[in-house]
Write an enzyme that holds these catalytic residues in place. Sequence first.
Site, PDB file in Angstrom:
ATOM      1  N   CYS A 103      12.650  45.049  39.844  1.00  0.00           N
ATOM      2  CA  CYS A 103      13.605  45.053  38.737  1.00  0.00           C
ATOM      3  C   CYS A 103      13.142  45.947  37.592  1.00  0.00           C
ATOM      4  CB  CYS A 103      13.915  43.638  38.266  1.00  0.00           C
ATOM      5  SG  CYS A 103      12.486  42.604  38.151  1.00  0.00           S
ATOM      6  N   GLY A 136      13.840  15.556  24.077  1.00  0.00           N
ATOM      7  CA  GLY A 136      14.766  16.651  23.826  1.00  0.00           C
ATOM      8  C   GLY A 136      15.024  17.393  25.129  1.00  0.00           C
ATOM      9  N   ALA A 137      16.300  17.604  25.441  1.00  0.00           N
ATOM     10  CA  ALA A 137      16.631  18.183  26.745  1.00  0.00           C
ATOM     11  C   ALA A 137      17.099  19.627  26.617  1.00  0.00           C
ATOM     12  CB  ALA A 137      17.702  17.327  27.428  1.00  0.00           C
ATOM     13  N   GLN A 187       2.983  39.396  40.011  1.00  0.00           N
ATOM     14  CA  GLN A 187       3.992  39.592  41.071  1.00  0.00           C
ATOM     15  C   GLN A 187       3.985  40.991  41.668  1.00  0.00           C
ATOM     16  OE1 GLN A 187       5.083  38.060  38.171  1.00  0.00           O
ATOM     17  NE2 GLN A 187       5.372  35.981  38.932  1.00  0.00           N
TER      18      GLN A 187
END
Lengths: 277, 424
Positions: free
Chosen positions: B52, B191-192, B118
């Site tokens: 990418c 907290g989500a 990577q």
Amino acid sequence: MHTHTLMLFVASACYIGASLCYGASFSRREAPGARLAPWLLALGFGIHTLDIVRDVVSAGVLPVATFAGGFSFFAWLVVGIYLGLQARLSLAVVGALVSPLAFLAVTLDAIVRGDDVAVPQALRSPWLPVHVTLAFLGNAVFALAFAVSAVYLLQENLIKSRHTAGLIRRLPPLEKLDRLSAGFLMWGFPLLTLGIVSGGVWSANSTGHFWTGEPREILAALTWLLYAGLLQLRLLGGLHGRRAARWTIVAFSLLLTSYVAVNLLRLGTRHGLGLAG
Amino acid sequence: MSRELTVVGLSHHTAPVEVRERLAAAAADAEAFLRRLVADCGVDEAVLLSTCNRIEVVTCSKAGHDPRQALTRLMVELSGIGAHDGDGLLFAMQGREAVRHVFRVASSLDSMIVGEPQILGQMKQQFEVSSSLEAAGPVLVRVFHKSFSVAKRVRTETGIASRSVSVAATAVDLASRIFETLDGRVVMLLGAGDTGETAARHFMAANVGQIMVANRTFETAVDLARELSATALPLERFRQYLPLADLVVGSAGGGQLLDAEDVREVLRERRGRPMFFIDLAVPRNFDPAINQLDGAYLYDIDDLAAVVEDNLGERRREAVRAETIVEAEVDQFWQWFEKLQVVPTIVELREYADSIRRGEVEKTLAKMQAISEEDRERIHQMTRAIVNKLLHHPTAVLKGEGSPTEESRLLSAVRRLFRLGDDT
């Protein structure tokens, strides 16, 4: 130079080499000597062992009649236990503490101790090697508990004060240090207890009294009480972490002080022998 | 025939993502792309690198045939940028510079985040593709295999990848300085939102046992919990479950949720087992005094950011060491590559000399009429002997074992002096 002194100097050279290599492994990544450290330590230990065996064979007793001899024997046990555990525990930092200790002890031994040790009659008792070995083993295990506790405090301090750059990565995690410190206490305590009891039996055999109330005995009893309390709190009282580490350090300091007091200041030593209770 | 190495391509350094993705799409069919490359650009070997962040081709061609223009033209065409916009978006390198580039890419020195792990895997995979299509020949195989071993060396000999450079990864890193293992640990997420979710995912990757999600809007907690296979809690009930948590991540809005006294209680209940508090919320969810408690460790977002900054600095320092390693490896590779050039250079030199000789002899012979076949042959022999004698010593020197730098200087001198490998 006598073989004895020569061997000790060779062992001492190995130990200082190991100390430097361990030191290097903490100062830099991929330090060239780092991998040598355990091998040098083991080599030093091997020579040290030969010297002790030679002593036992020629004199018939453990070479603990002098302070230097006792210190050297103690260091030998600490290194032995460390080497026995290192494969399983990967605790290079403890190696870095143990190696200079062994270096000091062996060098002192080589310089101070002569070749011929007059062995007093009291040391001929069959109880003596039992007492000495158990007591010294206990001390050695406690020394390791002390070492991992000191590392615990250092690592805790690094984490709490956000010094996350270097050393923190090379020290073991806190939980592991805490667990090991507790483990060493658990092994050391029965050894200490047996050491004291066998000392009493030896004393009873040679003087007729199990307990004579000498300062050395009182100090031994105090040390025992402190370790008993510490172990009790650790196992049942939920004592962990920083406070446990501090108390482990205090207990070993007391043990060390009483050892030095009894042996160097000759506090109430009936036989004038360098033996810690 | 001696060879030339060339890299042409674009990367995050030179081209915006829109251009990169267009070219990546065009290069998605590696086989077609490579076939066209070999056919249109006259190269002997080619490897396509497409991630990418970069689309590059590494080629090996006959010296004297410069494929840069053709390669650039092809890539400009495929990426759909106008012929003139291609300037500056594409880069081209040759020779040592090309080798150094491949080594640096493999070692993650050219990556967006220097040291990210990577790229090496991606490169190996892409090399496999080119090699299975038989586009990569002996020279490029050598270049790439060498680049993989250089990358490995850089990774083990420098600290380029040893430190985390994101807040969440740093939190996991610190947790491993407290806990012996993160296996089976319980994480509580307050907290989500996205911040908490990122942290939770990092902890999941480190194999934690259970995750609890507490949120003011319970439905949001349930949604995230479902995604993470976690347990959802209403925020007002989180204290009840707090003693179970080894790691507590605060990312809830609305300020402080826990003070030091609360935590002291919880620690007592946990019988001294340590707790790690990670406060990612602003305003902060946890009282800073929690860090003073025995067995409780607290890092807030600024502490973590400082660690990240520090780690980035360390990576940059280590990158300098890595460049030295790469440079040394390029030198070594270049020696091998030059050796490869020696024989072709000698052959070319002799061909060149012989062509001149033949030309001149033919010219002269054409002007001489009364000359027998035998004499013609004698003249040929004599001129051949002159050429051989003239070239004897230079050939011996080229073949001889000199120092690598000297050898390389000699080779290029010979090539320049005799204009070898120059078609024009």
